[in-house]
Design a protein around this motif. Structure first.
Motif, PDB file in Angstrom:
ATOM      1  N   TRP A   1      49.700  34.984  37.725  1.00 27.61           N
ATOM      2  CA  TRP A   1      49.288  36.110  36.592  1.00 27.61           C
ATOM      3  C   TRP A   1      49.103  37.433  37.289  1.00 27.61           C
ATOM      4  O   TRP A   1      49.204  38.648  36.344  1.00 27.61           O
ATOM      5  CB  TRP A   1      48.009  35.624  35.943  1.00 27.61           C
ATOM      6  CG  TRP A   1      46.948  35.303  36.691  1.00 27.61           C
ATOM      7  CD1 TRP A   1      46.461  34.212  37.299  1.00 27.61           C
ATOM      8  CD2 TRP A   1      46.057  36.143  37.504  1.00 27.61           C
ATOM      9  NE1 TRP A   1      45.378  34.176  37.999  1.00 27.61           N
ATOM     10  CE2 TRP A   1      45.082  35.404  38.337  1.00 27.61           C
ATOM     11  CE3 TRP A   1      45.787  37.501  37.471  1.00 27.61           C
ATOM     12  CZ2 TRP A   1      44.018  36.102  38.927  1.00 27.61           C
ATOM     13  CZ3 TRP A   1      44.761  38.169  38.567  1.00 27.61           C
ATOM     14  CH2 TRP A   1      43.901  37.371  39.040  1.00 27.61           C
TER      15      TRP A   1
ATOM     16  N   GLY B   1      37.957  43.712  44.339  1.00 31.20           N
ATOM     17  CA  GLY B   1      38.993  44.413  43.486  1.00 31.20           C
ATOM     18  C   GLY B   1      38.909  45.781  43.871  1.00 31.20           C
ATOM     19  O   GLY B   1      38.957  46.596  43.087  1.00 31.20           O
ATOM     20  N   CYS B   2      38.816  46.258  45.290  1.00 32.57           N
ATOM     21  CA  CYS B   2      38.572  47.357  45.539  1.00 32.57           C
ATOM     22  C   CYS B   2      39.570  48.373  45.823  1.00 32.57           C
ATOM     23  O   CYS B   2      39.215  49.491  45.738  1.00 32.57           O
ATOM     24  CB  CYS B   2      37.792  47.369  47.006  1.00 32.57           C
ATOM     25  SG  CYS B   2      39.128  46.775  48.416  1.00 32.57           S
ATOM     26  N   GLY B   3      40.735  47.864  45.559  1.00 33.63           N
ATOM     27  CA  GLY B   3      42.051  48.897  45.609  1.00 33.63           C
ATOM     28  C   GLY B   3      42.006  49.740  46.711  1.00 33.63           C
ATOM     29  O   GLY B   3      42.139  49.096  47.860  1.00 33.63           O
TER      30      GLY B   3
ATOM     31  N   ASP C   1      40.101  42.817  48.230  1.00 28.58           N
ATOM     32  CA  ASP C   1      41.429  43.048  47.329  1.00 28.58           C
ATOM     33  C   ASP C   1      42.424  41.891  47.673  1.00 28.58           C
ATOM     34  O   ASP C   1      42.470  41.581  48.823  1.00 28.58           O
ATOM     35  CB  ASP C   1      41.864  44.384  47.317  1.00 28.58           C
ATOM     36  CG  ASP C   1      42.738  44.717  45.938  1.00 28.58           C
ATOM     37  OD1 ASP C   1      41.908  45.341  45.222  1.00 28.58           O
ATOM     38  OD2 ASP C   1      43.484  44.139  45.799  1.00 28.58           O
ATOM     39  N   LEU C   2      43.423  41.676  46.852  1.00 34.91           N
ATOM     40  CA  LEU C   2      44.447  40.678  46.931  1.00 34.91           C
ATOM     41  C   LEU C   2      45.548  41.778  47.758  1.00 34.91           C
ATOM     42  O   LEU C   2      46.471  41.063  48.187  1.00 34.91           O
ATOM     43  CB  LEU C   2      44.916  40.388  45.451  1.00 34.91           C
ATOM     44  CG  LEU C   2      44.271  39.300  44.928  1.00 34.91           C
ATOM     45  CD1 LEU C   2      45.058  39.348  43.380  1.00 34.91           C
ATOM     46  CD2 LEU C   2      44.325  37.719  45.514  1.00 34.91           C
TER      47      LEU C   2
ATOM     48  N   GLY D   1      39.227  37.470  44.868  1.00 37.47           N
ATOM     49  CA  GLY D   1      37.914  37.550  44.257  1.00 37.47           C
ATOM     50  C   GLY D   1      37.239  36.501  44.002  1.00 37.47           C
ATOM     51  O   GLY D   1      36.158  36.328  43.835  1.00 37.47           O
TER      52      GLY D   1
ATOM     53  N   MET E   1      42.556  40.176  34.789  1.00 36.96           N
ATOM     54  CA  MET E   1      42.932  38.963  35.067  1.00 36.96           C
ATOM     55  C   MET E   1      42.729  38.043  33.703  1.00 36.96           C
ATOM     56  O   MET E   1      41.930  38.417  32.704  1.00 36.96           O
ATOM     57  CB  MET E   1      41.921  38.336  35.914  1.00 36.96           C
ATOM     58  CG  MET E   1      40.540  38.831  35.974  1.00 36.96           C
ATOM     59  SD  MET E   1      39.748  38.298  37.382  1.00 36.96           S
ATOM     60  CE  MET E   1      40.092  39.408  38.778  1.00 36.96           C
TER      61      MET E   1
HETATM   62  C1  SAM Z   1      42.908  48.851  38.570  1.00 41.43           C
HETATM   63  S1  SAM Z   1      42.670  48.509  40.137  1.00 41.43           S
HETATM   64  C2  SAM Z   1      40.783  49.184  40.424  1.00 41.43           C
HETATM   65  C3  SAM Z   1      40.662  49.546  41.926  1.00 41.43           C
HETATM   66  C4  SAM Z   1      39.242  49.858  42.267  1.00 41.43           C
HETATM   67  N1  SAM Z   1      38.348  49.181  41.852  1.00 41.43           N
HETATM   68  C5  SAM Z   1      39.117  51.319  41.570  1.00 41.43           C
HETATM   69  O1  SAM Z   1      38.285  51.458  40.725  1.00 41.43           O
HETATM   70  O2  SAM Z   1      40.024  52.239  41.862  1.00 41.43           O
HETATM   71  C6  SAM Z   1      42.379  46.790  40.275  1.00 41.43           C
HETATM   72  C7  SAM Z   1      42.327  46.257  41.578  1.00 41.43           C
HETATM   73  O3  SAM Z   1      41.895  44.972  41.643  1.00 41.43           O
HETATM   74  C8  SAM Z   1      42.713  44.035  42.406  1.00 41.43           C
HETATM   75  N2  SAM Z   1      42.385  42.520  42.167  1.00 41.43           N
HETATM   76  C9  SAM Z   1      43.157  42.113  40.675  1.00 41.43           C
HETATM   77  N3  SAM Z   1      42.756  40.858  40.686  1.00 41.43           N
HETATM   78  C10 SAM Z   1      42.173  40.458  41.795  1.00 41.43           C
HETATM   79  C11 SAM Z   1      41.352  39.319  42.665  1.00 41.43           C
HETATM   80  N4  SAM Z   1      41.416  38.077  41.967  1.00 41.43           N
HETATM   81  N5  SAM Z   1      41.017  39.261  43.766  1.00 41.43           N
HETATM   82  C12 SAM Z   1      40.879  40.443  44.442  1.00 41.43           C
HETATM   83  N6  SAM Z   1      41.215  41.883  43.925  1.00 41.43           N
HETATM   84  C13 SAM Z   1      42.264  41.539  42.729  1.00 41.43           C
HETATM   85  C14 SAM Z   1      44.109  44.514  42.232  1.00 41.43           C
HETATM   86  O4  SAM Z   1      44.736  44.345  43.552  1.00 41.43           O
HETATM   87  C15 SAM Z   1      43.864  46.153  42.373  1.00 41.43           C
HETATM   88  O5  SAM Z   1      43.729  46.683  43.672  1.00 41.43           O
END
Ligand code: SAM
Length: 369
Positions: A116, A178-180, A201-202, A228, A250
């Protein structure tokens, strides 16, 4: 650290400014006109489905949708061109980034990425967050324009940190899921200066950029590549678990697993805070948000609107659960509601919950892993 925007040629600057101007006009002029056309029709919808049907029948809607999608594509093209033409310099910057702030970067090249996550180019960003070492630079640049430059200096994230997060005297560990590229994580270090701050983060490209930028700013953060839903951190080890703009990316089941993981990580009395979006209860407004998400390749946005996330928190053993509206431009959390705004904007909201000192009656599977 190089900020690509400081290096743009006049042509690149003009292109970026043009896209920003287009986006501002779309938000401040075309969207209100769409709302006016709907109001003039005198038809009030009682459900989002009904509102979606009405929305699709408006004469301005094809133009509104086209502009929205086209400027998003133009934006990634401009950001991609600007970043990729500087690949060598930016790669060298990541490879030679100074260390010394005391943070760390732990990557896991074997980490399985859920389908996904890999099946969609989220936000229409070609290759999404994870597929290229430059993905994070592209996302960082693009996100500034998406947020109409209102989030420059991480204003939204700082407002979230200062207005939505609790006082936690003596906090020892906080985790950002999901720290980006770290714009949600760095403000945590200022808010909880004595705590160990961890960003999960992934996507490796985001973590590498986050690490380099934090070290350059002298902020010690431990960045780790993990899902996460299964961070690998010890149960009960965290005073606070946060996430910003991650749950809506997600499917519902993964959202449930992420909230359960957050609950597992929290110590008794610890706090959960996620900055996300919530349906406003105005069917027309909510229809425009869901339609936006579809056009923007955010296929699980409606899972967030359609899921009982408070029940998910309860199932995970959390209490004091609530959603509170959030005004990203001025006030941060707004318990009294979003207030009137005519321009296009997201219905930001904060999900809050607490891990009770005594296990909640419905708790399932918390603290056991
Ligand atoms: C829209 S970005 C937001 C990043 C950051 N939190 C910000 O506010 O700028 C979403 C982030 O969540 C991460 N992500 C999505 N699903 C995840 C999961 N299951 N575990 C860890 N990270 C995840 C993505 O790789 C992406 O970096």
């Amino acid at each position: 650290m190089i900020d690509i925007e400081d290096q743009l040629t006049l042509d690149e600057r003009s292109r970026t400014d043009y896209i920003l101007g287009l986006r501002k006009q779309w938000s401040a002029t075309v969207y209100p006109a769409l709302v006016r056309e709907h109001a003039a029709g005198g038809r009030r919808a009682t459900t989002v489905d009904e509102a979606t049907e009405q929305l699709r029948g408006l004469s301005l809607y094809p133009w509104f949708s086209h502009l929205e999608r086209v400027q998003q594509k133009m934006l990634w093209r401009a950001a991609g061109d600007a970043v990729l033409s500087r690949r060598e310099t930016l790669t060298a910057q990541l490879e030679t980034a100074p260390e010394g702030a005391g943070g760390s970067l732990t990557l896991d090249p074997g980490l399985p990425l859920p389908s996904w996550y890999t099946d969609y180019d989220i936000h229409i960003q070609p290759g999404s967050f994870y597929s290229d070492a430059m993905s994070a630079y592209v996302y960082e640049f693009g996100a500034r324009i998406v947020m109409l430059r209102d989030n420059d200096g991480y204003k939204f994230h700082t407002l979230f940190t200062s207005t939505a997060l609790p006082e936690l005297p003596g906090a020892r560990r906080v985790v950002d899921i999901g720290c980006g590229f770290g714009k949600s994580t760095r403000p945590l270090a200022g808010r909880y200066p004595d705590a160990e701050v961890i960003g999960v983060d992934l996507a490796a490209p985001g973590l590498s950029l986050a690490h380099a930028e934090a070290e350059a700013e002298g902020i010690a953060i431990a960045y780790r590549q993990a899902d996460g839903r299964a961070t690998g951190l010890e149960s009960g080890s965290c005073d606070l678990v946060t996430g910003t703009m991650v749950l809506h990316e997600m499917p519902a089941e993964a959202m449930r697993e992420t909230l359960a993981e957050a609950a597992r990580l929290l110590r008794p009395g610890g706090a959960l805070r996620f900055l996300e979006f919530q349906a406003t209860g105005d069917p027309f407004r909510d229809a425009t948000i869901i339609e936006h998400a579809e056009r923007n390749n955010e296929p699980f946005f409606h899972d967030l609107f359609g899921s009982d996330t408070l029940a998910m928190c309860h199932e995970a053993g959390l209490t004091d659960t609530s959603w509170t509206p959030f005004d990203e431009r001025r006030d941060g959390v707004r318990p009294d509601g979003w207030g009137e705004r005519t321009e296009w904007h997201f219905p930001w909201a904060v999900l809050s919950a607490t891990k009770p000192n005594v296990p909640a009656p419905n708790a399932e599977g918390t603290g056991a892993r």
